[in-house]
Design a protein around this motif. Structure first.
Motif, PDB file in Angstrom:
ATOM      1  N   ASP A  46      81.631  19.459  51.353  1.00 36.23           N
ATOM      2  CA  ASP A  46      81.049  20.287  52.413  1.00 36.23           C
ATOM      3  C   ASP A  46      79.623  20.736  52.079  1.00 36.23           C
ATOM      4  O   ASP A  46      78.704  20.594  52.908  1.00 36.23           O
ATOM      5  N   VAL A  47      79.451  21.288  50.897  1.00 39.91           N
ATOM      6  CA  VAL A  47      78.135  21.828  50.535  1.00 39.91           C
ATOM      7  C   VAL A  47      77.060  20.740  50.479  1.00 39.91           C
ATOM      8  O   VAL A  47      75.978  20.898  51.070  1.00 39.91           O
ATOM      9  N   PRO A  48      77.297  19.599  49.789  1.00 40.56           N
ATOM     10  CA  PRO A  48      76.231  18.576  49.769  1.00 40.56           C
ATOM     11  C   PRO A  48      75.894  18.026  51.148  1.00 40.56           C
ATOM     12  O   PRO A  48      74.716  17.799  51.451  1.00 40.56           O
ATOM     13  N   LEU A  49      76.923  17.798  51.995  1.00 35.92           N
ATOM     14  CA  LEU A  49      76.645  17.236  53.309  1.00 35.92           C
ATOM     15  C   LEU A  49      75.995  18.254  54.248  1.00 35.92           C
ATOM     16  O   LEU A  49      75.227  17.887  55.141  1.00 35.92           O
ATOM     17  N   ALA A  50      76.300  19.528  54.066  1.00 41.35           N
ATOM     18  CA  ALA A  50      75.728  20.569  54.923  1.00 41.35           C
ATOM     19  C   ALA A  50      74.369  21.047  54.428  1.00 41.35           C
ATOM     20  O   ALA A  50      73.628  21.691  55.190  1.00 41.35           O
ATOM     21  N   VAL A  80      67.045  16.724  48.450  1.00 34.31           N
ATOM     22  CA  VAL A  80      68.495  16.937  48.559  1.00 34.31           C
ATOM     23  C   VAL A  80      69.164  15.760  49.247  1.00 34.31           C
ATOM     24  O   VAL A  80      70.242  15.310  48.834  1.00 34.31           O
ATOM     25  N   ARG A  81      68.539  15.254  50.294  1.00 25.71           N
ATOM     26  CA  ARG A  81      69.116  14.094  50.983  1.00 25.71           C
ATOM     27  C   ARG A  81      69.196  12.878  50.070  1.00 25.71           C
ATOM     28  O   ARG A  81      70.192  12.142  50.075  1.00 25.71           O
ATOM     29  N   GLN A  82      68.153  12.673  49.253  1.00 25.77           N
ATOM     30  CA  GLN A  82      68.172  11.528  48.346  1.00 25.77           C
ATOM     31  C   GLN A  82      69.249  11.682  47.279  1.00 25.77           C
ATOM     32  O   GLN A  82      69.988  10.738  46.985  1.00 25.77           O
ATOM     33  N   ASN A  83      69.348  12.894  46.700  1.00 23.61           N
ATOM     34  CA  ASN A  83      70.396  13.141  45.698  1.00 23.61           C
ATOM     35  C   ASN A  83      71.779  13.006  46.307  1.00 23.61           C
ATOM     36  O   ASN A  83      72.710  12.479  45.664  1.00 23.61           O
ATOM     37  N   ALA A 140      72.659  11.102  48.850  1.00 20.28           N
ATOM     38  CA  ALA A 140      72.962   9.683  49.038  1.00 20.28           C
ATOM     39  C   ALA A 140      73.327   9.019  47.720  1.00 20.28           C
ATOM     40  O   ALA A 140      74.257   8.202  47.657  1.00 20.28           O
ATOM     41  N   ASP A 141      72.602   9.357  46.636  1.00 20.33           N
ATOM     42  CA  ASP A 141      72.897   8.758  45.334  1.00 20.33           C
ATOM     43  C   ASP A 141      74.283   9.169  44.832  1.00 20.33           C
ATOM     44  O   ASP A 141      75.054   8.338  44.327  1.00 20.33           O
ATOM     45  N   GLN A 142      74.618  10.465  44.969  1.00 18.80           N
ATOM     46  CA  GLN A 142      75.919  10.940  44.502  1.00 18.80           C
ATOM     47  C   GLN A 142      77.051  10.306  45.300  1.00 18.80           C
ATOM     48  O   GLN A 142      78.091   9.928  44.743  1.00 18.80           O
ATOM     49  N   GLN A 143      76.860  10.175  46.596  1.00 23.90           N
ATOM     50  CA  GLN A 143      77.915   9.590  47.412  1.00 23.90           C
ATOM     51  C   GLN A 143      78.090   8.109  47.116  1.00 23.90           C
ATOM     52  O   GLN A 143      79.204   7.581  47.127  1.00 23.90           O
ATOM     53  N   ALA A 144      76.965   7.415  46.828  1.00 24.68           N
ATOM     54  CA  ALA A 144      77.069   6.005  46.449  1.00 24.68           C
ATOM     55  C   ALA A 144      77.826   5.855  45.132  1.00 24.68           C
ATOM     56  O   ALA A 144      78.668   4.952  44.983  1.00 24.68           O
ATOM     57  N   ASP A 145      77.560   6.757  44.172  1.00 29.88           N
ATOM     58  CA  ASP A 145      78.291   6.718  42.906  1.00 29.88           C
ATOM     59  C   ASP A 145      79.776   6.982  43.116  1.00 29.88           C
ATOM     60  O   ASP A 145      80.635   6.356  42.477  1.00 29.88           O
ATOM     61  N   LEU A 146      80.077   7.929  44.043  1.00 32.51           N
ATOM     62  CA  LEU A 146      81.480   8.243  44.323  1.00 32.51           C
ATOM     63  C   LEU A 146      82.203   7.047  44.931  1.00 32.51           C
ATOM     64  O   LEU A 146      83.339   6.718  44.559  1.00 32.51           O
ATOM     65  N   VAL A 147      81.541   6.352  45.848  1.00 28.26           N
ATOM     66  CA  VAL A 147      82.145   5.191  46.490  1.00 28.26           C
ATOM     67  C   VAL A 147      82.377   4.073  45.482  1.00 28.26           C
ATOM     68  O   VAL A 147      83.424   3.431  45.440  1.00 28.26           O
ATOM     69  N   GLU A 148      81.378   3.853  44.588  1.00 30.07           N
ATOM     70  CA  GLU A 148      81.514   2.815  43.579  1.00 30.07           C
ATOM     71  C   GLU A 148      82.652   3.127  42.623  1.00 30.07           C
ATOM     72  O   GLU A 148      83.423   2.236  42.228  1.00 30.07           O
ATOM     73  N   ALA A 149      82.747   4.419  42.222  1.00 27.06           N
ATOM     74  CA  ALA A 149      83.841   4.802  41.325  1.00 27.06           C
ATOM     75  C   ALA A 149      85.191   4.608  41.983  1.00 27.06           C
ATOM     76  O   ALA A 149      86.155   4.162  41.353  1.00 27.06           O
ATOM     77  N   ARG A 150      85.299   4.937  43.266  1.00 33.36           N
ATOM     78  CA  ARG A 150      86.558   4.775  43.992  1.00 33.36           C
ATOM     79  C   ARG A 150      86.921   3.303  44.120  1.00 33.36           C
ATOM     80  O   ARG A 150      88.092   2.913  43.947  1.00 33.36           O
ATOM     81  N   GLN A 151      85.918   2.456  44.425  1.00 38.98           N
ATOM     82  CA  GLN A 151      86.199   1.037  44.551  1.00 38.98           C
ATOM     83  C   GLN A 151      86.590   0.429  43.215  1.00 38.98           C
ATOM     84  O   GLN A 151      87.457  -0.465  43.158  1.00 38.98           O
ATOM     85  N   ALA A 152      85.957   0.896  42.122  1.00 39.51           N
ATOM     86  CA  ALA A 152      86.313   0.380  40.805  1.00 39.51           C
ATOM     87  C   ALA A 152      87.715   0.781  40.408  1.00 39.51           C
ATOM     88  O   ALA A 152      88.432   0.035  39.715  1.00 39.51           O
ATOM     89  N   ALA A 153      88.138   1.987  40.863  1.00 36.89           N
ATOM     90  CA  ALA A 153      89.498   2.450  40.532  1.00 36.89           C
ATOM     91  C   ALA A 153      90.536   1.653  41.312  1.00 36.89           C
ATOM     92  O   ALA A 153      91.654   1.478  40.870  1.00 36.89           O
ATOM     93  N   SER A 209      81.013   6.346  57.505  1.00 32.70           N
ATOM     94  CA  SER A 209      80.389   7.619  57.891  1.00 32.70           C
ATOM     95  C   SER A 209      79.131   7.873  57.086  1.00 32.70           C
ATOM     96  O   SER A 209      78.106   8.306  57.609  1.00 32.70           O
ATOM     97  N   LEU A 210      79.207   7.587  55.771  1.00 35.86           N
ATOM     98  CA  LEU A 210      78.034   7.802  54.927  1.00 35.86           C
ATOM     99  C   LEU A 210      76.907   6.858  55.312  1.00 35.86           C
ATOM    100  O   LEU A 210      75.733   7.225  55.286  1.00 35.86           O
ATOM    101  N   SER A 211      77.235   5.644  55.681  1.00 28.49           N
ATOM    102  CA  SER A 211      76.209   4.703  56.126  1.00 28.49           C
ATOM    103  C   SER A 211      75.541   5.190  57.395  1.00 28.49           C
ATOM    104  O   SER A 211      74.327   5.106  57.561  1.00 28.49           O
ATOM    105  N   ASN A 212      76.345   5.752  58.326  1.00 28.64           N
ATOM    106  CA  ASN A 212      75.777   6.275  59.569  1.00 28.64           C
ATOM    107  C   ASN A 212      74.866   7.456  59.305  1.00 28.64           C
ATOM    108  O   ASN A 212      73.820   7.608  59.921  1.00 28.64           O
ATOM    109  N   ILE A 213      75.300   8.326  58.361  1.00 24.13           N
ATOM    110  CA  ILE A 213      74.484   9.490  58.029  1.00 24.13           C
ATOM    111  C   ILE A 213      73.154   9.043  57.441  1.00 24.13           C
ATOM    112  O   ILE A 213      72.087   9.533  57.780  1.00 24.13           O
ATOM    113  N   GLY A 214      73.182   8.073  56.515  1.00 25.59           N
ATOM    114  CA  GLY A 214      71.941   7.571  55.923  1.00 25.59           C
ATOM    115  C   GLY A 214      71.040   6.944  56.952  1.00 25.59           C
ATOM    116  O   GLY A 214      69.824   7.122  56.942  1.00 25.59           O
TER     117      GLY A 214
END
Length: 421
Positions: A328-332, A403-406, A408-421, A11-16
């Motif tokens: 919700d807030v970052p995506l909206a 805001v869109r760039q931030n 995307a960066d925050q969501q990429a960090d979240l995905v990386e943290a989840r994959q590392a966990a 979903s995040l890839s589609n949004i980007g």
């Protein structure tokens, strides 16, 4: 657990990808030649200047060729290079050349207008006025569109594009600040009202801010409530739609009587400046007009948050509060800011009408010029309002991009943290 995270990544890839496709302008090969042709027609067929015996008379139109005083050759080089750029093969080189030549031609036109007005002032009556004609204003607008379209075609980052356009305006501001154009009628109007002009500018900005801040404080929660409860939206939007259709003068009239009664019944409100005329009814009307774009944008922004992302956030153990603030807030936010952008630009324009009920601002200068048939006084107020609207739109565009760039960066960090966990 793995399945929702995978859905969130997709979903995040589609949004980007969707955001990237929105930023990529389509190829429009005919835009530059058509704009150049229209610019030439404006300069050759419309009055470049008007000369009048005083500020209240319309004056006689003067064409560009008749104002040359031997200086028309100054326009030949940028005009020829701009035409050559329009006829050349589309590409980055063409767009850079079109931008540079459009700015150079605009500066040359202003320089020529200042030179002609200065030479005319040496022999004319002190009351005579040399005004910029329709050809100058039309050509300036078209040259600005040429530069903006060329810069957009370069696909630069928004802040780089904004810096480039601002740098292009520096020569224009330099001519104005140097006193070269002081004999033009619009500059004489400014010189006669410089203090009042800046007071009106500050008042105009005050009206806009006083309208936008309450509109945001009311509209954002109402949009969230409409998203949570469909019945609220079904009741709310018909009311907001009706308010949006009421003419501004009529809405001022509807607000004047209740506010006057409140001020009479409660002296504390009158001491605070609330009355049937002045700032209060104007600001309240702008708040009501701003609610619809703000509420609708907040509702649309919350609705477009992908369900898969919310499911993944629930799977990660987020609480409802964390889900709202971190998902919700970052995506909206980009959609919400787009609504605020529309409300802000609308408020900049509608603030001029509040001068009819004593609110002040640039509208007061504009209506003074209209009532006294002083065209340059009207332009003295209208041009800053247009500039304010453009700057407001550009500022929100930069903010949305950031805001869109931030996001995307925050969501990429979240995905990386989840994959590392």
């Amino acid at each position: 657990m793995g399945h929702p995270v995978t859905q969130m990544n997709n979903s995040l890839s589609n949004i980007g990808a969707g955001a990237h496709s929105l930023d990529a302008p389509p190829s429009r090969r005919l835009v530059l030649p058509v704009l150049c042709l229209l610019t030439a027609m404006a300069l050759l067929t419309m009055p470049f200047l008007t000369v009048a015996p005083n500020r209240l008379v319309s004056g006689e139109p003067v064409s560009l060729l008749a104002t040359s005083y031997g200086l028309a050759w100054l326009l030949a080089l940028p005009s020829a290079l701009l035409a050559l750029a329009a006829a050349s093969k589309p590409g980055h080189g063409q767009r850079w050349a079109a931008t540079a030549m459009a700015i150079a031609l605009l500066v040359s036109l202003l320089w020529l207008a200042g030179a002609v007005s200065t030479q005319g002032a040496a022999t004319a009556s002190p009351l005579a006025r040399t005004s910029l004609g329709g050809g100058f204003w039309a050509a300036s607008l078209l040259l600005g569109l040429i530069a903006a379209d060329a810069i957009q075609g370069l696909q630069l980052r928004r802040h780089v594009s904004a810096i480039l356009l601002a740098a292009g305006l520096l020569p224009v501001l330099g001519l104005l600040a140097s006193g070269w154009c002081d004999e033009l009628s619009i500059m004489k109007e400014y010189a006669n009202r410089s203090d009042a002009f800046w007071e009106a500018m500050a008042r105009h900005l005050q009206i806009v801010l006083l309208a936008l801040v309450p509109a945001c404080c009311l509209g954002l929660p109402l949009g969230w409530l409409a998203q949570r409860r469909a019945r609220v939206g079904a009741l709310l939007f018909p009311v907001l739609n009706v308010l949006q259709t009421i003419p501004s003068i009529a809405l001022f009239g509807l607000l004047m009587a209740p506010l006057a009664l409140l001020a009479a019944a409660l002296p504390a409100l009158a001491r605070a400046g609330i009355s049937g005329v002045g700032l209060a009814p104007g600001v309240m009307a702008l708040i009501l007009y701003s609610l619809l774009p703000v509420v609708r944008a907040s509702l649309a922004g919350l609705r477009q948050v992908p369900a898969s992302v919310r499911d993944a956030a629930w799977g990660l153990g987020m609480s409802p509060g964390q889900l709202f603030w971190h998902v919700d807030v970052p995506l909206a936010a980009p959609v919400v800011l787009a609504g605020l952008r529309a409300a802000a630009v609308q408020a900049v324009g509608l603030s001029a009408v509040t001068a009819l009920i004593g609110a002040g601002g640039l509208g007061a200068i504009m209506f003074e010029g209209l009532f006294s048939s002083a065209q340059d006084l009207v332009i003295l107020a209208v041009v800053p309002m247009v500039v304010l609207g453009v700057l407001t739109d550009a500022a929100f565009g930069l903010l949305i991009s950031h805001v869109r760039q931030n996001e995307a960066d925050q969501q990429a960090d979240l995905v990386e943290a989840r994959q590392a966990a």
